[in-house]
Design an enzyme around this catalytic site. Sequence first.
Site, PDB file in Angstrom:
ATOM      1  N   ASP A  93      22.250  45.627  61.887  1.00  0.00           N
ATOM      2  CA  ASP A  93      23.535  45.532  61.230  1.00  0.00           C
ATOM      3  C   ASP A  93      24.007  46.741  60.945  1.00  0.00           C
ATOM      4  OD1 ASP A  93      22.014  46.214  59.035  1.00  0.00           O
ATOM      5  OD2 ASP A  93      21.832  44.067  58.429  1.00  0.00           O
ATOM      6  N   ASP A 268      20.676  34.916  63.493  1.00  0.00           N
ATOM      7  CA  ASP A 268      19.610  35.806  62.845  1.00  0.00           C
ATOM      8  C   ASP A 268      19.655  35.290  61.365  1.00  0.00           C
ATOM      9  OD1 ASP A 268      20.425  37.979  60.272  1.00  0.00           O
ATOM     10  OD2 ASP A 268      22.064  37.455  61.750  1.00  0.00           O
TER      11      ASP A 268
END
Length: 377
Positions: A93, A268
């Site tokens: 991320d 996720d």
Amino acid sequence: MTTANHFELLGRDGAARTGRLTTPHGVVRTPAFMPVGTAGAMKGMHWREVREAGTDIVLGNTYHLMLRPGAERIAALGGLQKFTGWNGPMLTDSGGFQVMSLSELRKVSENAVTFRSHIDGARVELSPERSIEVQRLLGADIAMQMDECVRLPAERSDIERAMQLSLRWAERSKRAFESAAPGAMLFGIVQGGDVPELRHTSARELVGIGFHGYAIGGLAVGEPQSVMLAMIEATAPQLPEGRPRYLMGVGTPGDILEAVARGIDMFDCVMPTRNGRHGMAFTRFGQINLRNARHGDDPRPLDEASTWPSTRNCSRAYLHHLVRSGETLGAMLLSEINIAYYQQLMHDIRNAVSNGTFEDFRASTRAGWAHGDIAPR
């Protein structure tokens, strides 16, 4: 769209999709669930177990890894895969969400976010260019653009300001990514909070910039599931059919099933391992709290029909004992049981979509959760 495409859409059943995403470290079957290895490790699990459970891809956290042990150090040691021992695909991320959620002293400007490290209080500046640089040093197969995430509920003016800033950061992120290694991918992130019109604008502008894939961000931040699903319905049709769609930070098995039904390909969440550490197991009967006294004398496994050995062989009484005693093994076993359940769910979803039976599977799975756990004899 000139951005190279590494995604192959293999089949559809209604809005639900199945596909194949090819990365430098292997193929990801979609829909896919990515377990979260925040600091380059899966809490309570060995990578071998993560892979054996059916995981194709895992997530690493830019914010945590840039602060410790440091992106430059990881790069010198061969990148995340070599450093950690996970030899498969990895998504990182951008670090933006953690800056907003973990750093009490932070300042957002057009250029960057400045914050104090939660580790030692050091002043750190994270710009879109630095975020991409860190992710490239880590060796991510899939990097994410830098964005600003606003917690809901929020004023429309705040949501729109953050969305527009994220769009400008998306352009800078893409420019910074231009010299990335062959095969590496960059995903744009749709923002816009709970305002459909802002979601439409964000998606349209990102598609115009051009990314390898598109994420829906800014959800699972406190809003009801109905709002999350409404924002998926508003956003997914605006995204290119032939590119992967990633719903960030989601979620429960129920969230995943409903999001797949609305065209999402990737997910996720920390929930499988976090809940496992707190004595909770995910099963086809719903979530089971192993702390409850009723499990103390129950010799049955969680699910004798499961393909995962610990789910099929460990008695509820033993798991209850481990959890109540605070034994590390209890958290380890429940974490692997939960990851295995999530991956089995994704496997079954992919098969159902491929076979054209997704709606039947969706109904039967929801019915199993609604029926609940089987009471002791």
